[in-house]
Design an enzyme around this catalytic site. Structure first.
Site, PDB file in Angstrom:
ATOM      1  N   HIS A  77       1.331 -13.310  -6.628  1.00 38.13           N
ATOM      2  CA  HIS A  77       0.294 -12.434  -6.872  1.00 38.13           C
ATOM      3  C   HIS A  77      -0.667 -12.707  -7.988  1.00 38.13           C
ATOM      4  CE1 HIS A  77       1.894  -9.622  -4.051  1.00 38.13           C
ATOM      5  NE2 HIS A  77       3.119  -9.526  -4.858  1.00 38.13           N
ATOM      6  N   ASN A 103       2.323  -3.751  -0.783  1.00 35.33           N
ATOM      7  CA  ASN A 103       1.551  -4.688  -0.002  1.00 35.33           C
ATOM      8  C   ASN A 103       0.676  -4.308   1.065  1.00 35.33           C
ATOM      9  OD1 ASN A 103       2.553  -7.186  -1.290  1.00 35.33           O
ATOM     10  ND2 ASN A 103       4.369  -7.041  -0.114  1.00 35.33           N
ATOM     11  N   TYR A 114      10.805  -7.500 -12.195  1.00 34.10           N
ATOM     12  CA  TYR A 114       9.524  -7.225 -12.885  1.00 34.10           C
ATOM     13  C   TYR A 114       9.304  -7.125 -14.082  1.00 34.10           C
ATOM     14  CZ  TYR A 114       6.948  -7.235  -8.167  1.00 34.10           C
ATOM     15  OH  TYR A 114       6.437  -7.434  -6.889  1.00 34.10           O
TER      16      TYR A 114
END
EC number: 1.11.1.6
Length: 716
Positions: A100, A173, A387
């Protein structure tokens, strides 16, 4: 005392030392909720429109020359101004996201439709009309920051809600499924789709051996692969795509009752996609196309909107649909669980500084609020670790949450201290004392766990069983849902999907081609046969184990009328040598302005009413093309001009026709259609001059967006 006053006045920390959050006041939150979504960052803005140049600590700087020993002598180490400036420059960039990396973002507001406390304790859904500030970052997945927006890829749709009980992130997404079922395979997936390590090519592309070797061996990815090969991989814009949370989450009420949910952000602009040839041209001509589109739409006041919906179902239904809802490679058809609308999200403020706001936005699935909880989805469980670990790496320490774009709009109270980039000056001198304590008068207190008031709000969750390294048997079917997706597309979309796979697999080795065909054949013998025929590879016999004729609604992009044509672009091909042509161009601009449709007038030379010349114009810039009268010389095959590349006007028209765009012709300009290799039919409009009917026809064509009669089908 003097130092404290100066510090607070100079860098705005008066609120920090009290609430540990400089924009946590109730007034500030209320202002942001009314749509001033950048108030969170306003205290951090620097205005250089006046004042003297200073060093980073406020010392005045008289010039911008280095300090040397003599006029032509060496630079001195003591030149701290030079060292500070060059050191800051050397460290300007943080590591780009591993995935990303290429994206854009904007601020906005979420407004709840009602009071949903019957299904969740989440405060931002607890009152009709309640407004919550948001920030969304859109992106591609595989490409680097320097890649093009229109590369074929799954697209990120990460949404942050700055709620009055903390930040809530939906890190999703533009497709509802993902390539893998367990996070342990994520490094392998990304390594496979990234450029080859020996030559660093191809960039932002999956048409190579490692990607398709992974897809054909790790068959969990077949479903998402088909979505990416269809129009979802090349959306018209960020505004014309949906967003999905992908995973199954929980909503939890104040009394601890929970339901499973899936998050859906439905675009109110309508879904639309490019065609592959168009996307490739766009990548070469305007790599920033999606960024530019989002920025321009917001700047023009045409604020994009999405409706937030959820599919709500009981935990007992986890495997009752014929598949496991904890499997992130599966969708729940809307016929089985309808969408429940919760509110509307509007983006209305562009960033002031891309790096500070978009690049430093650190999203995490672990950012949840009371009333929302996780499930045992194995991919989600892995992302909760990954993350956080990624953000620690990108920003060099644990204090990335203190960056302005990441801070919540409520006070922060905990015993976390120090570390790189610490922004706060903590008054509590007893951080080593856990709650309850005496030295800090018992604060910060722990949140009550009664009725799920603590952070994790599903009190009845439990887990037990033997320790296994084994994929659930309920995750074993990797072919039925890809077939469901393919069955649910129109014939033209199926053709686009086939063509995309043909293109991609034509770049891979024969052995991998055979593996790919074997897996495609388990989805559909039709897909395998049509791809294999183009590759010249023998197709396996039918393998009907997972064949079915089921379809589901809402998956097709083409053939759906757009609910709004605002912000779409019409190109008017004119001639600066014809007064009639320029008059028609002016009339068209006026007619479309009422619908917030942008009209760009193209002519040989810049003149009054002309926006760009043919030398700078391309069909990719327009959603529809109109040819005015007086342009016949431009479309004469024998006419050449040194003002622009040869045959540029006719190339614009030819590309527009081949890419399914609506075309309009005024008067005898219809003759240009034949020169462009087109034929009259749906999406081709003609009129003797600018009139209301003609304009309405073009508007109807824009709402249709793509005319599929222009695209050939296999065997047609």
């Amino acid at each position: 005392m003097i130092r404290s006053a100066v510090l607070a006045a100079t860098i705005g920390l008066a609120g920090v030392v009290q609430a540990q959050c400089p924009f946590a006041s109730v007034g500030n939150l209320a202002a942001r909720a009314e749509g001033l979504s950048r108030d969170q960052l306003s205290e951090f803005e620097l205005d250089d429109s006046e004042g003297f140049m200073t060093s980073d600590v406020g010392g005045p700087i008289g010039d911008q020359e280095v300090l040397t020993a003599g006029e032509r002598g060496p630079t001195l180490l003591e030149d701290f101004i030079f060292r500070q400036k060059i050191t800051h420059f050397d460290h300007e960039r943080v590591p780009e996201r591993a995935v990303h990396a290429r994206g854009a973002g904007a601020h906005g507001t979420f407004t709840s439709y009602g009071d949903y406390s019957n299904i969740t304790a989440a405060s931002f859904l607890g009152e009709a009309g309640k407004k919550t500030p948001v920030f969304i970052r859109f992106s591609t997945v595989a490409g680097s920051r320097g890649s093009a927006d229109t590369a074929r890829d799954v697209h990120g749709f990460a949404t942050r809600f700055y709620t009055d009980e903390g930040n809530f992130d939906v890190v999703g997404n533009n497709v509802p499924v993902f390539f893998i079922q367990s996070a342990i395979h994520f490094p392998d997936l990304i390594h496979a789709v990234k450029p080859r390590p020996d030559r660093e090519i191809p960039q932002a592309a999956s048409a190579h051996d490692s990607a398709w070797d992974f897809f054909s061996q790790q068959t969990t990815g077949l479903h998402t692969l088909l979505w990416a090969m269809a129009g979802y991989g090349i959306p018209r814009s960020y505004r014309h795509m949906d967003g999905f949370g992908v995973h199954t989450y929980r909503l939890v009420t104040d009394d601890g009752k929970s339901k499973f949910v899936k998050w859906h952000f439905k675009t109110k602009q309508g879904k639309a996609s490019l065609v592959w040839d168009e996307a490739q041209h766009m990548a070469g001509k305007n790599a920033d196309y999606h960024r530019q589109d989002l920025w321009n739409a917001i700047e023009s006041g045409n604020f994009p909107e999405w409706e937030l919906n959820v599919q709500i179902f009981d935990e007992e239904q986890a495997q009752a649909f014929g598949f496991d809802v904890l499997d992130p490679t599966k969708i729940i058809p809307e016929e089985l669980v309808p969408l429940t609308p919760l509110g509307v999200l509007k983006l209305d403020v562009n960033p002031i500084n891309y790096f500070a706001e978009v690049e430093q936005a650190m999203f995490q699935p672990g950012h949840i609020v009371r009333g929302i909880d996780f499930t045992d989805d194995p991919l989600l469980q892995g992302r909760l670790f990954s993350y956080l670990d990624t953000q620690l790496n990108r920003h060099g320490g644990p204090n990335f949450e203190q960056l302005p774009i990441n801070r919540p709009v409520v006070p922060i109270h905990n015993n976390n201290r120090d570390g790189a980039g610490q922004n706060f000056i903590h008054r509590n001198t007893a951080p080593q004392i856990d709650s309850p304590n005496t030295l800090n008068k018992g604060y910060p207190q722990q949140a009550s766990q009664e009725k799920g008031r603590g952070f994790f709000t599903a009190p009845n969750r439990e887990a037990s069983g033997p320790l296994l390294r084994k994929r659930p048997s309920s995750f074993a079917d990797h072919w039925s849902q890809p077939r469901l997706f393919y069955n649910s597309l129109t014939e033209v979309e199926q053709q686009f999907l086939i063509d995309a796979i043909r293109f991609e697999t034509s770049h891979i080795s024969p052995a991998i081609q055979e593996n790919v065909l074997s897996q495609l054949n388990k989805i559909s013998h039709d897909i395998a046969t049509r791809v294999g025929s183009a590759l010249g590879v023998k197709v396996p016999e039918e393998d009907p184990t997972y064949y079915h004729d089921n379809t589901t609604a809402g998956l097709s992009i083409f053939g759906n009328k757009l609910p709004t044509i605002a912000t779409l672009h019409v190109g008017v091909l004119a001639s600066s040598k014809s007064d009639e042509s320029l008059a028609e161009a002016r009339a068209l601009k006026q007619a479309f302005a009422r619908d917030n449709v942008t009209v760009g007038v193209v002519a040989e030379t810049l003149a009054e009413g002309v926006d760009q010349t043919y030398s700078a114009a391309e069909a990719i810039a327009f959603d529809a093309i109109i040819v005015t009268q007086g342009t016949h010389a431009l479309f004469n095959a024998s006419t050449q001009s040194s003002l622009y590349p040869p045959r540029r006007p006719i190339q614009i028209l030819t590309d527009g026709y081949n890419w399914g765009k609506p075309l309009g012709f005024l008067g005898y300009s219809i003759n240009a259609l034949e020169a462009a290799g087109g034929a009259e039919g749906p999406g081709v409009y003609r009129a003797p001059g600018v009139n209301g009917t003609f304009v309405e026809d073009i508007k109807e064509g824009l709402a249709t967006f793509k005319f599929t009669n222009r695209f050939a089908l296999d065997g047609a």
